[in-house]
Design an enzyme around this catalytic site. Structure first.
Site, mmCIF file in Angstrom:
data_model
loop_
_atom_site.group_PDB
_atom_site.id
_atom_site.type_symbol
_atom_site.label_atom_id
_atom_site.label_comp_id
_atom_site.label_asym_id
_atom_site.label_seq_id
_atom_site.Cartn_x
_atom_site.Cartn_y
_atom_site.Cartn_z
ATOM 1 N N TYR A 718 9.347 89.246 -13.535
ATOM 2 C CA TYR A 718 9.189 87.881 -13.029
ATOM 3 C C TYR A 718 8.457 86.993 -14.031
ATOM 4 O O TYR A 718 8.672 85.779 -14.070
ATOM 5 C CB TYR A 718 8.441 87.903 -11.696
ATOM 6 C CG TYR A 718 8.340 86.544 -11.042
ATOM 7 C CD1 TYR A 718 9.474 85.911 -10.554
ATOM 8 C CD2 TYR A 718 7.119 85.891 -10.916
ATOM 9 C CE1 TYR A 718 9.398 84.670 -9.952
ATOM 10 C CE2 TYR A 718 7.028 84.643 -10.311
ATOM 11 C CZ TYR A 718 8.166 84.036 -9.834
ATOM 12 O OH TYR A 718 8.094 82.790 -9.248
ATOM 13 N N ARG A 753 11.291 88.193 -7.591
ATOM 14 C CA ARG A 753 10.774 88.062 -6.236
ATOM 15 C C ARG A 753 11.866 88.174 -5.182
ATOM 16 O O ARG A 753 11.603 87.975 -4.010
ATOM 17 C CB ARG A 753 10.043 86.717 -6.097
ATOM 18 C CG ARG A 753 8.865 86.590 -7.045
ATOM 19 C CD ARG A 753 7.729 87.529 -6.655
ATOM 20 N NE ARG A 753 6.746 87.694 -7.716
ATOM 21 C CZ ARG A 753 5.717 86.887 -7.919
ATOM 22 N NH1 ARG A 753 5.562 85.823 -7.164
ATOM 23 N NH2 ARG A 753 4.846 87.133 -8.872
ATOM 24 N N TYR A 835 2.151 91.854 -9.334
ATOM 25 C CA TYR A 835 2.181 91.246 -8.002
ATOM 26 C C TYR A 835 1.430 92.099 -6.988
ATOM 27 O O TYR A 835 0.923 91.609 -6.000
ATOM 28 C CB TYR A 835 3.640 91.063 -7.577
ATOM 29 C CG TYR A 835 3.848 90.036 -6.500
ATOM 30 C CD1 TYR A 835 3.045 88.909 -6.400
ATOM 31 C CD2 TYR A 835 4.870 90.188 -5.574
ATOM 32 C CE1 TYR A 835 3.247 87.970 -5.411
ATOM 33 C CE2 TYR A 835 5.092 89.244 -4.585
ATOM 34 C CZ TYR A 835 4.273 88.134 -4.512
ATOM 35 O OH TYR A 835 4.479 87.208 -3.533
#
Length: 868
Positions: A718, A753, A835
């Protein structure tokens, strides 16, 4: 000959040039290093280890030397180039290539004697000279090779010195600004000759001896008889049949329960429509390529905007006013459902169209989608003719069938990049036909001109908002945008169901009431769950899971309240038993429906808040599925087959994607759906400590490694999307490929995501399809990869998923990048976590270098370096 630093460098260089490489060393510990670089390790028949002190070789026995000479004589007659690097500290270099071996070498062969300064490993070596033997063999005896390769030597020496200095103190404590010399480190205590004003050499230095190679335990192989193997196969087969029989039994009980409570043949017909559409959706979704999972979700999200159908029918119900302003609560609910649904429809299809256009290549043949206007015009003209001829009811049903077929075809088209854009066009056609059929149903219901004007105005407003939102969305913002659109479907489903009740208070049968309640329940969870998912994906909310005490009990209590509310909603006479006998049936039903809306919204908020950021890709697919089930509920309450068909298609699509994502992440699907139910709120066990030191590299290191490598893997995450580095990375891959190197991209199923986001990002940068591989396709190839470059990925390449049971991602399948020969990780800062909020252990591995800086700047620098 001699596999030290120089020998390994020679092996790597020769392999990169395409040579067949063989290597020999008296130290058996070097065998694994040689074979890991793709070379063949030569062995003699006698078992004797030549490892000496300090990592150097020792003098071998006479018997060993005879066996070694025999092996070398065979090799000398076969090879073209021999590079010797063998040295013994304090002694003359051993002769490895004697005159007999020189005599059997082919004319034109070359020997490079890197031990020439100590007498040489070759019989005729002359220091600082290049000689040619009588049989045409060239022997190079230069002793000043470092000065002849000044730039390379300086870079290698400088890197070694810098890394050694860093390993002495700055990286010992892992704390910024804290310097501490670690005398327990073998390299440090061997090299440090003075410390704190006292001499350490030679008395306080402990010579380092490498530990013996681990003895591999021999596994006892137990051979099974044919009868035992058959019994095991039978047991596995039986367990599968038991599972399938259990599922079929539950389905049979469900059908019987539905039959007992159905209001008539119309309900049974709707169930049949739902089941058949669900089976069709189940079949086509499995065929969708992983690279197109993001467009699939965008298309199904747009199709779920058919909640507009319920809103339009509400506006047509008892439409007597000539005003454009809704005049009843039911009409207001219909207006809300209609305008929000059109935002979803237009925004969703525009976004999916933009994404799919990224997969189009200049060499692809032209699409002639404008020709599809012909059959569409025929169908819609026939619908208009049905109005004139009095056959509008049957023509409306026919057009609705076309809408369902096109919606199924839309998902089937997403099975391949070549047909994906056709799938999007079919989706647009399906929704268009559905809206046209519903407009016909409005006319049949006696809707006045004002109702159609309201639909037109609301549709235009929603479309304008959807188009404005879509114009601002790129591949990076895609996940949170899809989540936001899901929330609109949830509100529209709630509004449509509430409007149906408000417009027919006291005149609805039990089946319709149940459908209304379920639509509000599912819509409420979808609405607030999507809002929380949006917040986490957009970075507006903390990605860590909410871990309230008694989390599961809170969820169960809310489900219990909703179940009691449904009982009161379906049978108001139960009010006395619930302690609310003073309310009229209509008031009790309205109160129950309101409680369902509020509690389900709180439940959705709590469920998704209790799920950590790493699981958000799965949450999006779950919410996608919920939006489909909300449509199904609305279809049953309106008696609309099209909504049942499309809802089943989307519901099963989201459910299958959820299953695929859970498998890819090693997650329990029930735990994700129910907000982490059954999982501990705090990880148990002792946390695995990080071992080793982080090695920082430079762009120059990365450039040299890429130029020396033959097999290269690029693993984006990401962070690549955030830095907008996809174009620079695509150019780097193109340049390396033009150099004849093998370059591949490895994509984790949940990189980014949402499913397939990185595939869309690479498509935007025109990366060819044949360079992009899914995790299961390339995960076993990493040991053969020379250089892996990780850009913006952390959790999906973390070895903690396999090694640390206490971490939040334990059990998730990951890309095993650390098994590559060399790994470069592009990170903004050392302390920057993924994340999941945890540090990646691979940063401490010996074969990993961290290149600090913004991913975009780093990739641009590498691109420029390769160009120069």
């Amino acid at each position: 000959l001699g596999v030290g630093v120089a020998g390994l460098a020679a092996i790597q260089t020769a392999k990169n040039m395409g040579a067949i490489v063989r290597a020999f060393d008296v130290r058996s510990v070097t065998k694994e290093q040689v074979e890991s670089m793709g070379a063949t390790f030569l062995e003699v028949e006698i078992e004797e280890d030549g490892a000496g002190s300090g990592g150097y070789a020792k003098e071998m026995s006479d018997e060993y030397k005879v066996a070694q000479a025999k092996m070398m004589l065979e090799q000398a007659s076969d090879v073209d180039v021999i590079i010797t690097t063998a040295l013994i500290p304090g002694r003359k270099a051993p002769i490895l290539v004697n005159q007999e071996m020189l005599d059997v070498m082919k004319p034109g062969s070359v020997l490079v004697d890197l031990a020439a300064a100590n007498g040489g490993n070759v019989a005729q070596t002359q220091a600082d000279e290049v000689i040619t033997t009588e049989n045409g063999v060239t022997i190079i005896g230069y002793t000043d090779l470092p000065s002849r390769l000044a730039s390379t030597s300086s870079t290698l020496f400088g890197n070694n010195v810098a890394k050694f200095i860093l390993s002495i103190g700055p990286q010992t404590t892992k704390e910024k600004g804290v310097f501490q010399i670690d005398l327990e480190d073998d390299a440090v205590q061997n090299m440090l000759i003075t410390y704190a004003g006292e001499a350490r050499f030679p008395d306080k230095i402990t010579p380092f001896n490498p530990p013996p190679p681990p003895v591999k335990a021999e596994e006892e192989l137990v051979e099974k008889s044919a009868e035992e193997l058959l019994a095991e196969a039978d047991a596995i087969q039986r367990s599968e049949f038991v599972k399938n029989a259990g599922v079929a039994s539950v389905a049979a009980l469900g059908l019987l329960a539905f039959g007992l409570n159905a209001d008539g043949e119309e309900s049974t017909s709707l169930l049949a429509t739902f089941a058949l559409a669900g089976l069709a959706g189940y079949q086509v979704v499995w065929g969708v390529a992983p690279a197109l999972h993001s467009p699939l979700m965008a298309v199904t999200n747009a199709i779920s905007g058919m909640t507009a159908l319920g809103g339009m029918l509400l506006l047509a119900n008892d439409s007597t006013s000539s005003s454009l302003v809704p005049d009843t609560p039911a009409h207001w609910m219909g207006a809300i459902a209609t305008v929000l649904s059109f935002v979803n429809i237009v925004g969703g299809f525009l976004i999916s169209g933009k994404m799919l256009d990224l997969f189009k290549r200049p060499e692809d043949p032209k699409d002639y989608f404008e020709l599809y206007a012909v059959p569409s015009a025929i169908l819609l003209t026939g619908l208009a003719a049905g109005y004139a001829s009095g056959n509008l009811d049957t023509m409306s049903g026919s057009v609705a069938i076309a809408a369902a077929i096109c919606s199924i075809g839309a998902i089937a088209g997403l099975a391949d990049q070549k047909t994906a854009r056709t799938g999007n066009v079919l989706g647009v056609a399906g929704v268009t036909f559905g809206l046209a059929a519903t407009a016909a149903d409005m006319s049949l219901a006696g809707a006045g001109t004002a109702a159609f004007e309201q639909v037109g105005l609301l549709g235009a407003t929603g479309s304008a908002v959807g188009a404005a939102v879509a114009s601002q969305v790129g591949p990076t913002e895609l996940p949170q945008t899809v989540a936001a659109f899901h929330s609109l479907v949830g509100i529209a489903a709630m509004a449509g169901a509430a409007g149906e009740y408000l417009g027919n208070v006291g005149g609805l049968d039990g089946g319709t009431l149940a459908a209304i309640y379920l639509a509000v329940f599912i819509g409420g969870i979808t609405f607030t769950g999507s809002v929380v998912a949006y917040g986490k994906l957009a970075g507006m909310l903390d990605s860590a899971p909410l871990a309230l005490p008694g989390r599961d009990q809170i969820n169960l209590s809310m489900v219990g309240v909703i179940a009691l509310g449904m009982a009161a909603f379906l049978n108001p006479s139960l009010g006395a038993a619930l302690g609310v006998d003073g309310l009229t049936p209509e008031t009790l039903q309205l109160s129950s429906l309101s409680v369902a809306a509020v509690v389900s919204s709180v439940l959705g908020l709590h469920l998704v808040s209790s799920i950590g950021g790493p699981d958000m890709p799965v949450v999006i697919t779950v919410l996608n599925s919920y939006s489909g089930w909300a449509l199904v509920a609305e279809g049953f309450l309106l008696g609309n087959p099209l909504l049942c068909q499309v809802g089943a298609l989307i519901g099963f699509s989201g459910a299958i994607l959820t299953y695929i994502m859970c498998e890819a992440m090693g997650r329990n699907i029930a735990s994700v759906i129910f907000g982490g139910a059954g999982t501990p709120t705090v990880a148990a066990g002792e946390k695995v400590e990080m071992e080793g030191e982080i090695t920082t590299g430079t762009v120059d290191n990365l450039r040299e490694a890429l130029l020396d490598a033959d097999n290269i893997m690029i693993v984006p995450g990401y962070g690549l999307a955030v830095a907008q580095a996809q174009f620079a990375v695509a150019d780097i891959a193109k340049k390396l490929r033009e150099m004849g190197k093998t370059v591949r991209f490895g994509i984790h199923p949940v990189a980014g995501r949402m499913p397939g986001q990185l595939n869309v990002l690479l498509a935007e940068a025109s990366v060819p399809y044949d360079m992009v591989f899914e995790m299961e396709e390339i995960n076993e190839d990493f040991p053969e990869v020379d250089v892996t470059v990780v850009i913006g990925a952390s959790d999906t390449v973390s070895s903690a998923a396999e090694d640390d049971p206490t971490c939040s991602i334990y059990g998730m399948p990951v890309l095993r990048v650390w098994k590559s020969k060399t790994v470069f990780v592009s990170k903004r800062t050392i302390g920057n976590t993924g994340y999941a909020g945890m540090e990646n252990p691979i940063l401490y591995k010996d074969n990993v270098e961290v290149v600090l800086g913004d991913a975009h700047d780093t990739c641009e620098a590498v691109r420029s370096a390769l160009s120069s």
